[in-house]
Enzyme design. Sequence first.
Site, PDB file in Angstrom:
ATOM      1  CB  THR A 217      73.611  22.734  58.412  1.00  0.00           C
ATOM      2  OG1 THR A 217      72.279  22.495  58.022  1.00  0.00           O
ATOM      3  CG2 THR A 217      74.303  23.638  57.398  1.00  0.00           C
ATOM      4  CB  THR A 235      72.973  21.064  55.078  1.00  0.00           C
ATOM      5  OG1 THR A 235      72.074  20.479  56.016  1.00  0.00           O
ATOM      6  CG2 THR A 235      72.145  21.580  53.915  1.00  0.00           C
ATOM      7  NE  ARG A 245      63.847  22.268  53.602  1.00  0.00           N
ATOM      8  CZ  ARG A 245      64.901  22.511  54.379  1.00  0.00           C
ATOM      9  NH1 ARG A 245      66.049  21.909  54.142  1.00  0.00           N
ATOM     10  NH2 ARG A 245      64.823  23.346  55.385  1.00  0.00           N
TER      11      ARG A 245
HETATM   12  N1  GLY Z   1      69.845  24.866  57.515  1.00  0.00           N
HETATM   13  C1  GLY Z   1      69.701  23.679  56.818  1.00  0.00           C
HETATM   14  C2  GLY Z   1      68.393  23.468  56.204  1.00  0.00           C
HETATM   15  O1  GLY Z   1      67.391  23.986  56.656  1.00  0.00           O
HETATM   16  O2  GLY Z   1      68.320  22.754  55.231  1.00  0.00           O
END
Ligand code: GLY
Length: 372
Positions: A217, A235, A245
């Site tokens: 990210t 990200t 997800r």
């Molecule tokens: N912080 C990025 C993620 O968990 O997708």
Amino acid sequence: MISRRNWFLSSAALAAAPQATAQSPGGRFISIASSNGLRAVTLAVTLMKQRNYDTLDAAISGVNIQEEDPEDNSVGYGGLPNEEGIVELDASVMHGPTRRAGSVASIRGIKTPSKVAKLVMERTDHIMLAGEGALRFAKAHGFQEEELLTEKSRKAWLLWKESLRDPRGHNNWGPGLDAPAGADNPPRAWLRQRYPGESPEFLDWAWEMAMHPITGTINCLALNGKGEMSGVTTTSGLAWKLPGRVGDSPIIGAGLFVDQDHGAAGSTGRGEENIRVAGAHTVVENMRHGMSAKDAVLDCLKRVARNYNNDPAKLGRFDLNFYALRKDGDFAGGSLWNGSYSRGQFQPRRFAVSVDGNARMENCVHLLERKA
Ligand code: GLY
């Protein structure tokens, strides 16, 4: 109409509310970002200072560098894919001056989801678009659908699939019972044999990714000389995730939050832990109540640790970082752990910052210390 009683209550409530912090003192231009954001903060400050860019446009231009860079395997093009080998991206933006926000989740085929998130903010009456709908919206606005899986990321994904084992040591993606002797050795041993053309560096990296899937990210926050602020987080999410997800990055209040009166915050690392504490919003609320940027991120990290009763064994299984920028120019990066060990070498957790064009890496404040 406001009754006299309500007016009285409102006045009392207003008096109790924390005061907005001062404008960026001395008209400084500041941008902070996650550790992969040195180029982003450098560009963001240059664009704001020299070309009068709006804070959000400057921050987005900064993260576009990582989104389009095939060597950053945690963002945009070249990001590590989901468990089916498909790259799915999340991104969010917040524009302080207009107090607007936009985001996309689980979008496929678009290299720069941060730009699509801004279009969601500007061209729709919604805040968040996900999956197929987000892709169709992007294409309607002229974005090209492209293959985001690079050869490097595809090979790393394949190696991850081949590294998996059931309790009997079997995997359909590896040599079977009829394979020549030695071909069904544990994964690490057959790695070089299986990929004879690959460099040792690639194999070490790919093995590391297989064993410890990343949640990379980039988050970038920007403040201009007038005290205006904005932020962006983008990200490819958790490597090898279940299709669909969604992490914290596209969630306003978790991966990103901007309150034009007080400050901005963003996050990188394991999104599931951040969502549980609405991290970016919590950090900004802490600053709204008068905390320094450092105290604000540390307090938020304590809440993350509390969710596991401060159990170091459980907390040791993930990393989480926050970045905070107050409207008065105070800033900090904060991490759950002081750093990590890679091939025996300690790497401190760092963040990128540029103050008026002086770009550098700084160490994060941290909550816990990892032992070798
Ligand atoms: N912080 C990025 C993620 O968990 O997708």
